[in-house]
Design a protein around this motif. Structure first.
Motif, PDB file in Angstrom:
ATOM      1  N   LEU A 107       0.851  -1.192   0.000  1.00  0.00           N
ATOM      2  CA  LEU A 107       0.000   0.000   0.000  1.00  0.00           C
ATOM      3  C   LEU A 107       0.885   1.240   0.000  1.00  0.00           C
ATOM      4  O   LEU A 107       1.843   1.323   0.782  1.00  0.00           O
ATOM      5  N   ILE A 108       0.568   2.193  -0.879  1.00  0.00           N
ATOM      6  CA  ILE A 108       1.256   3.484  -0.909  1.00  0.00           C
ATOM      7  C   ILE A 108       0.184   4.559  -0.782  1.00  0.00           C
ATOM      8  O   ILE A 108      -0.701   4.671  -1.631  1.00  0.00           O
ATOM      9  N   VAL A 109       0.264   5.332   0.285  1.00  0.00           N
ATOM     10  CA  VAL A 109      -0.749   6.347   0.595  1.00  0.00           C
ATOM     11  C   VAL A 109      -0.085   7.714   0.515  1.00  0.00           C
ATOM     12  O   VAL A 109       0.886   7.982   1.230  1.00  0.00           O
ATOM     13  N   ALA A 110      -0.599   8.581  -0.349  1.00  0.00           N
ATOM     14  CA  ALA A 110       0.013   9.881  -0.602  1.00  0.00           C
ATOM     15  C   ALA A 110      -0.809  11.009   0.015  1.00  0.00           C
ATOM     16  O   ALA A 110      -1.916  11.311  -0.442  1.00  0.00           O
ATOM     17  N   ASP A 111      -0.284  11.604   1.041  1.00  0.00           N
ATOM     18  CA  ASP A 111      -0.762  12.812   1.702  1.00  0.00           C
ATOM     19  C   ASP A 111      -2.220  12.752   2.141  1.00  0.00           C
ATOM     20  O   ASP A 111      -3.025  13.637   1.826  1.00  0.00           O
ATOM     21  N   ILE A 112      -2.540  11.724   2.874  1.00  0.00           N
ATOM     22  CA  ILE A 112      -3.849  11.620   3.517  1.00  0.00           C
ATOM     23  C   ILE A 112      -3.696  10.704   4.733  1.00  0.00           C
ATOM     24  O   ILE A 112      -2.835   9.810   4.736  1.00  0.00           O
ATOM     25  N   ALA A 113      -4.507  10.931   5.739  1.00  0.00           N
ATOM     26  CA  ALA A 113      -4.531  10.069   6.923  1.00  0.00           C
ATOM     27  C   ALA A 113      -5.863   9.333   6.978  1.00  0.00           C
ATOM     28  O   ALA A 113      -6.860   9.800   6.422  1.00  0.00           O
ATOM     29  N   PRO A 114      -5.912   8.179   7.631  1.00  0.00           N
ATOM     30  CA  PRO A 114      -7.154   7.399   7.716  1.00  0.00           C
ATOM     31  C   PRO A 114      -8.102   7.955   8.766  1.00  0.00           C
ATOM     32  O   PRO A 114      -8.397   7.315   9.774  1.00  0.00           O
ATOM     33  N   GLN A 115      -8.593   9.157   8.525  1.00  0.00           N
ATOM     34  CA  GLN A 115      -9.440   9.855   9.484  1.00  0.00           C
ATOM     35  C   GLN A 115     -10.437  10.729   8.744  1.00  0.00           C
ATOM     36  O   GLN A 115     -10.342  10.900   7.533  1.00  0.00           O
ATOM     37  N   ALA A 116     -11.396  11.266   9.475  1.00  0.00           N
ATOM     38  CA  ALA A 116     -12.336  12.220   8.899  1.00  0.00           C
ATOM     39  C   ALA A 116     -11.690  13.601   8.840  1.00  0.00           C
ATOM     40  O   ALA A 116     -10.817  13.935   9.644  1.00  0.00           O
ATOM     41  N   TYR A 117     -12.130  14.398   7.867  1.00  0.00           N
ATOM     42  CA  TYR A 117     -11.634  15.764   7.683  1.00  0.00           C
ATOM     43  C   TYR A 117     -12.813  16.730   7.665  1.00  0.00           C
ATOM     44  O   TYR A 117     -13.945  16.351   7.346  1.00  0.00           O
ATOM     45  N   GLY A 118     -12.534  17.990   7.956  1.00  0.00           N
ATOM     46  CA  GLY A 118     -13.560  19.021   7.853  1.00  0.00           C
ATOM     47  C   GLY A 118     -13.801  19.433   6.414  1.00  0.00           C
ATOM     48  O   GLY A 118     -12.970  19.194   5.537  1.00  0.00           O
ATOM     49  N   HIS A 119     -14.938  20.060   6.168  1.00  0.00           N
ATOM     50  CA  HIS A 119     -15.268  20.516   4.822  1.00  0.00           C
ATOM     51  C   HIS A 119     -14.367  21.687   4.445  1.00  0.00           C
ATOM     52  O   HIS A 119     -14.101  22.565   5.258  1.00  0.00           O
ATOM     53  N   GLY A 120     -13.928  21.712   3.194  1.00  0.00           N
ATOM     54  CA  GLY A 120     -13.035  22.793   2.795  1.00  0.00           C
ATOM     55  C   GLY A 120     -12.982  23.051   1.305  1.00  0.00           C
ATOM     56  O   GLY A 120     -12.007  23.627   0.814  1.00  0.00           O
ATOM     57  N   HIS A 121     -14.024  22.644   0.565  1.00  0.00           N
ATOM     58  CA  HIS A 121     -14.007  22.792  -0.889  1.00  0.00           C
ATOM     59  C   HIS A 121     -15.128  23.693  -1.412  1.00  0.00           C
ATOM     60  O   HIS A 121     -15.472  23.620  -2.594  1.00  0.00           O
ATOM     61  N   ASP A 122     -15.688  24.551  -0.566  1.00  0.00           N
ATOM     62  CA  ASP A 122     -16.815  25.383  -1.001  1.00  0.00           C
ATOM     63  C   ASP A 122     -16.439  26.268  -2.184  1.00  0.00           C
ATOM     64  O   ASP A 122     -17.206  26.397  -3.144  1.00  0.00           O
ATOM     65  N   ALA A 123     -15.268  26.908  -2.116  1.00  0.00           N
ATOM     66  CA  ALA A 123     -14.848  27.802  -3.197  1.00  0.00           C
ATOM     67  C   ALA A 123     -14.634  27.027  -4.496  1.00  0.00           C
ATOM     68  O   ALA A 123     -14.979  27.504  -5.589  1.00  0.00           O
ATOM     69  N   VAL A 124     -14.069  25.831  -4.375  1.00  0.00           N
ATOM     70  CA  VAL A 124     -13.834  24.999  -5.557  1.00  0.00           C
ATOM     71  C   VAL A 124     -15.148  24.614  -6.217  1.00  0.00           C
ATOM     72  O   VAL A 124     -15.305  24.738  -7.449  1.00  0.00           O
ATOM     73  N   PHE A 125     -16.116  24.163  -5.429  1.00  0.00           N
ATOM     74  CA  PHE A 125     -17.409  23.801  -6.004  1.00  0.00           C
ATOM     75  C   PHE A 125     -18.097  25.020  -6.623  1.00  0.00           C
ATOM     76  O   PHE A 125     -18.730  24.918  -7.677  1.00  0.00           O
ATOM     77  N   ALA A 126     -17.973  26.174  -5.973  1.00  0.00           N
ATOM     78  CA  ALA A 126     -18.564  27.395  -6.529  1.00  0.00           C
ATOM     79  C   ALA A 126     -17.926  27.739  -7.868  1.00  0.00           C
ATOM     80  O   ALA A 126     -18.618  28.148  -8.812  1.00  0.00           O
TER      81      ALA A 126
END
Length: 259
Positions: A107-126
């Protein structure tokens, strides 16, 4: 119900490397790396559901996406594979490793942890919705529409990789944006499955990224006890694009040790 994923397969012998992109990415983002890796091994780069050239479908849970990927391995008659996932794709491959560890050579995991994250893509979706409404005729117009909501040019260039020429001659998004937005809460959750994946694991993180801080390491070690952690100090979240040579070297060294 699983989705029949689009993929790019270099062919070749031995245990393949399966590459899984992150949120709003695609297999196309990995072309330069695939060209390097295919000299050493078979590489399969996939488009997750609602991304790239894969079908659009409701549901963005990690169990659903992992089952899509497992169905692709079955379709390609791949018994075991090295799995590499970036960001959201990292959670997908962790999910598959938990649900079907016998199918995962490493397994190779690039820049993420096995956990929940907060929302942060509102500007991108807009910005992406602005693209849909604006119907740009060229990439300059598309960038101007994105820039009304997304300040960072690098992010706009990344998002623009999802544009394709439509039947009317203008540029359209090939994303299943409705389904991605509807499933965004699931995307921010921890990977599917329970327990630890005990197989060989490499975790790469960007030194300038906030996705895998030191505070996340205890939980990461619990889920991936064999993980070797490598920090690319000069890279942010898109570490494979920002530090491609260092990223390639770390992945190649790890995979060579699995032979």
């Amino acid at each position: 119900m699983t989705v029949e994923l689009n993929y790019q397969d270099t062919g070749g012998e031995g245990t393949p490397l399966v590459v899984v992109h992150g949120l709003l990415g695609s297999a196309d983002n990995w072309r330069s790396h695939v060209k390097q890796w295919q000299a050493l091994r078979r590489v399969v780069a996939v488009d997750l559901r609602n991304h790239g050239r894969s079908p659009h479908a409701d549901g963005m849970s990690y169990r659903e996406m992992a089952e899509d990927l497992l169905a692709l391995l079955d379709r390609l008659h791949i018994d075991r594979a090295h799995l590499l996932g970036h960001s959201m794709g990292g959670k997908v491959v962790i999910s598959l490793a938990r649900l079907a560890p016998e199918r995962v050579a490493s397994l190779i995991v690039a820049d993420i942890a096995p956990q929940a994250y907060g929302h942060g893509h509102d500007a991108v979706f807009a910005g992406l919705r602005n693209l849909e409404r604006g119907r740009p005729g060229n990439r300059r117009e598309a960038d101007e529409l994105l820039a009304e909501h997304v300040e960072e040019r690098a992010t706009r260039l990344f998002l623009a990789t999802n544009l394709e020429r439509g039947e009317n001659g203008g540029l359209t998004l090939r994303l299943g944006l409705d389904q991605i937005e509807a499933g965004y809460t699931d995307i921010m959750q921890a990977p599917a499955g329970k327990g630890a994946f005990e197989g060989p694991t490499l975790v790469l993180r960007g030194g300038r990224s906030h996705y895998v801080p030191d505070s996340a390491l205890p939980g990461l070690r619990e889920a991936l006890p064999q993980a070797r952690l490598v920090t690319l100090e000069e890279a942010g979240h898109w570490l494979h694009a920002e530090q491609p040579e260092a990223f390639q070297s770390a992945v190649n060294d790890f995979l060579a040790a699995q032979a």
